[in-house]
Design a protein around this motif. Sequence first.
Motif, PDB file in Angstrom:
ATOM      1  N   ALA A 119      -6.767  -7.619   3.378  1.00 21.07           N
ATOM      2  CA  ALA A 119      -7.156  -6.226   3.112  1.00 21.07           C
ATOM      3  C   ALA A 119      -7.823  -5.616   4.340  1.00 21.07           C
ATOM      4  O   ALA A 119      -7.588  -4.440   4.662  1.00 21.07           O
ATOM      5  CB  ALA A 119      -8.087  -6.162   1.902  1.00 21.07           C
ATOM      6  N   GLU A 120      -8.644  -6.403   5.030  1.00 20.76           N
ATOM      7  CA  GLU A 120      -9.303  -5.915   6.244  1.00 20.76           C
ATOM      8  C   GLU A 120      -8.276  -5.566   7.319  1.00 20.76           C
ATOM      9  O   GLU A 120      -8.345  -4.496   7.946  1.00 20.76           O
ATOM     10  CB  GLU A 120     -10.256  -6.987   6.772  1.00 20.76           C
ATOM     11  CG  GLU A 120     -11.169  -6.529   7.896  1.00 20.76           C
ATOM     12  CD  GLU A 120     -12.340  -5.702   7.386  1.00 20.76           C
ATOM     13  OE1 GLU A 120     -12.236  -4.459   7.442  1.00 20.76           O
ATOM     14  OE2 GLU A 120     -13.337  -6.301   6.949  1.00 20.76           O
TER      15      GLU A 120
ATOM     16  N   ARG B 268     -13.218   1.333   1.461  1.00 26.84           N
ATOM     17  CA  ARG B 268     -12.117   0.640   0.789  1.00 26.84           C
ATOM     18  C   ARG B 268     -12.656   0.031  -0.511  1.00 26.84           C
ATOM     19  O   ARG B 268     -12.790  -1.188  -0.632  1.00 26.84           O
ATOM     20  CB  ARG B 268     -11.549  -0.443   1.719  1.00 26.84           C
ATOM     21  CG  ARG B 268     -10.287  -1.117   1.224  1.00 26.84           C
ATOM     22  CD  ARG B 268      -9.787  -2.163   2.217  1.00 26.84           C
ATOM     23  NE  ARG B 268     -10.657  -3.309   2.358  1.00 26.84           N
ATOM     24  CZ  ARG B 268     -11.324  -3.646   3.471  1.00 26.84           C
ATOM     25  NH1 ARG B 268     -11.233  -2.896   4.557  1.00 26.84           N
ATOM     26  NH2 ARG B 268     -12.090  -4.725   3.516  1.00 26.84           N
TER      27      ARG B 268
ATOM     28  N   ARG C  25      -5.632   2.751   9.118  1.00 26.06           N
ATOM     29  CA  ARG C  25      -6.476   3.740   9.804  1.00 26.06           C
ATOM     30  C   ARG C  25      -5.902   4.114  11.164  1.00 26.06           C
ATOM     31  O   ARG C  25      -5.909   5.289  11.546  1.00 26.06           O
ATOM     32  CB  ARG C  25      -7.908   3.194   9.981  1.00 26.06           C
ATOM     33  CG  ARG C  25      -8.679   3.006   8.709  1.00 26.06           C
ATOM     34  CD  ARG C  25     -10.158   2.741   8.982  1.00 26.06           C
ATOM     35  NE  ARG C  25     -10.419   1.634   9.869  1.00 26.06           N
ATOM     36  CZ  ARG C  25     -10.531   0.358   9.507  1.00 26.06           C
ATOM     37  NH1 ARG C  25     -10.368   0.019   8.235  1.00 26.06           N
ATOM     38  NH2 ARG C  25     -10.802  -0.583  10.391  1.00 26.06           N
TER      39      ARG C  25
ATOM     40  N   MET D  22      -8.295   3.488  -0.712  1.00 25.93           N
ATOM     41  CA  MET D  22      -8.746   3.759   0.655  1.00 25.93           C
ATOM     42  C   MET D  22      -9.060   5.256   0.734  1.00 25.93           C
ATOM     43  O   MET D  22      -8.193   6.085   0.450  1.00 25.93           O
ATOM     44  CB  MET D  22      -7.671   3.371   1.672  1.00 25.93           C
ATOM     45  CG  MET D  22      -7.409   1.878   1.744  1.00 25.93           C
ATOM     46  SD  MET D  22      -6.091   1.413   2.900  1.00 25.93           S
ATOM     47  CE  MET D  22      -4.630   1.789   1.916  1.00 25.93           C
TER      48      MET D  22
ATOM     49  N   GLU E 147     -18.451  -2.864   8.264  1.00 30.58           N
ATOM     50  CA  GLU E 147     -17.817  -1.632   7.770  1.00 30.58           C
ATOM     51  C   GLU E 147     -18.278  -0.407   8.545  1.00 30.58           C
ATOM     52  O   GLU E 147     -18.625   0.626   7.967  1.00 30.58           O
ATOM     53  CB  GLU E 147     -18.059  -1.482   6.267  1.00 30.58           C
ATOM     54  CG  GLU E 147     -17.450  -2.630   5.482  1.00 30.58           C
ATOM     55  CD  GLU E 147     -17.848  -2.646   4.021  1.00 30.58           C
ATOM     56  OE1 GLU E 147     -18.911  -2.071   3.692  1.00 30.58           O
ATOM     57  OE2 GLU E 147     -17.114  -3.234   3.232  1.00 30.58           O
TER      58      GLU E 147
ATOM     59  N   HIS F 154      -6.115  -2.511   6.234  1.00 37.84           N
ATOM     60  CA  HIS F 154      -6.872  -1.263   6.330  1.00 37.84           C
ATOM     61  C   HIS F 154      -7.000  -0.826   7.788  1.00 37.84           C
ATOM     62  O   HIS F 154      -6.902   0.372   8.100  1.00 37.84           O
ATOM     63  CB  HIS F 154      -8.253  -1.457   5.702  1.00 37.84           C
ATOM     64  CG  HIS F 154      -8.983  -0.180   5.421  1.00 37.84           C
ATOM     65  ND1 HIS F 154     -10.337  -0.145   5.156  1.00 37.84           N
ATOM     66  CD2 HIS F 154      -8.574   1.114   5.363  1.00 37.84           C
ATOM     67  CE1 HIS F 154     -10.710   1.095   4.954  1.00 37.84           C
ATOM     68  NE2 HIS F 154      -9.663   1.885   5.081  1.00 37.84           N
TER      69      HIS F 154
ATOM     70  N   ALA G 297     -12.952  -1.685  -3.918  1.00 35.99           N
ATOM     71  CA  ALA G 297     -12.052  -2.594  -4.617  1.00 35.99           C
ATOM     72  C   ALA G 297     -12.296  -2.547  -6.114  1.00 35.99           C
ATOM     73  O   ALA G 297     -13.433  -2.387  -6.570  1.00 35.99           O
ATOM     74  CB  ALA G 297     -12.229  -4.022  -4.098  1.00 35.99           C
TER      75      ALA G 297
ATOM     76  N   PHE H  36       0.825  -1.208   0.000  1.00 40.06           N
ATOM     77  CA  PHE H  36       0.000   0.000   0.000  1.00 40.06           C
ATOM     78  C   PHE H  36       0.858   1.256   0.000  1.00 40.06           C
ATOM     79  O   PHE H  36       2.023   1.248   0.384  1.00 40.06           O
ATOM     80  CB  PHE H  36      -0.973   0.009   1.189  1.00 40.06           C
ATOM     81  CG  PHE H  36      -0.306   0.127   2.546  1.00 40.06           C
ATOM     82  CD1 PHE H  36      -0.063   1.374   3.111  1.00 40.06           C
ATOM     83  CD2 PHE H  36       0.065  -1.001   3.260  1.00 40.06           C
ATOM     84  CE1 PHE H  36       0.544   1.492   4.352  1.00 40.06           C
ATOM     85  CE2 PHE H  36       0.674  -0.900   4.498  1.00 40.06           C
ATOM     86  CZ  PHE H  36       0.910   0.348   5.049  1.00 40.06           C
TER      87      PHE H  36
END
Length: 262
Positions: free
Chosen positions: A140-141, A174, A148, A220, A168, A144, A176, A55
Amino acid sequence: MIRSYDISQVVPYINWAYFFFAWQLKDPAEQQRMRAEAEDLLRRLEGRYQTHALFRIVDAHGDGDNIVVDRDGTPFVLPLLRQQSGSPCLCLSDFVHPVTDRIGLFATSTDSGMETDFDKDPYDKMMAQLLADRLAEATAELMHLEVRRHDWGYAKDEQLTMEELHLERFQGIRPAVGYPSLPDASLNFLLDDLLDMKQIGIRLTENGAMRPHASVSGLMIAHPQARYFAVGKVGEDQLRDYACRRGIPVEMGRKFLAGNLA
């Protein structure tokens, strides 16, 4: 930035609802049985495979239906698509400040062996491929969450349960590539220019699809009011405008957006 995770680090972030959907399982007892089998395989895969995240957090601003990012001091345009029906007609650039802001760019994947090392056992092959998909999404979760709280740090005090993460409830979105807000998979070519996805083993097909299949890429966006939406159908005028902004022939744009053309 590149991060690699052991399977055991990522498993808690798996959204099992999508795993059950892939198997078309509705009976709770069957779901529990299949999850137990999946978790057993995941324990056996621990130490053999990892997942990977790549990222960047970049300066950016919204410009009409584009997001313009700063690539090492040079403007780099990410052309996007706007809804043509409903109210309001949203575009992801609406959630990026027109003067100065930041966005994140990301890609996640699993070791390719999870998709290729089980050819001798069809059941394990199917299970490993479905779990690889879930692990890429779970990576990805997790990534992210770390972005954050720490790397971008716009939600340093966030404390959410796993259920709230899957719903969420965090600030920002986010989106995709290939999903309703970003339906053009060929946007991966632009993200690859910015991220260099081969660093985590991702290669792109001629249409922008990622290999390994168990890979996720996207943006993001931190705006507190940012939300997901479906671009929906794209008319001929928007197709031509999009192709112009992408710098590609209209017919190439037509191929990339075939599933969304009115």
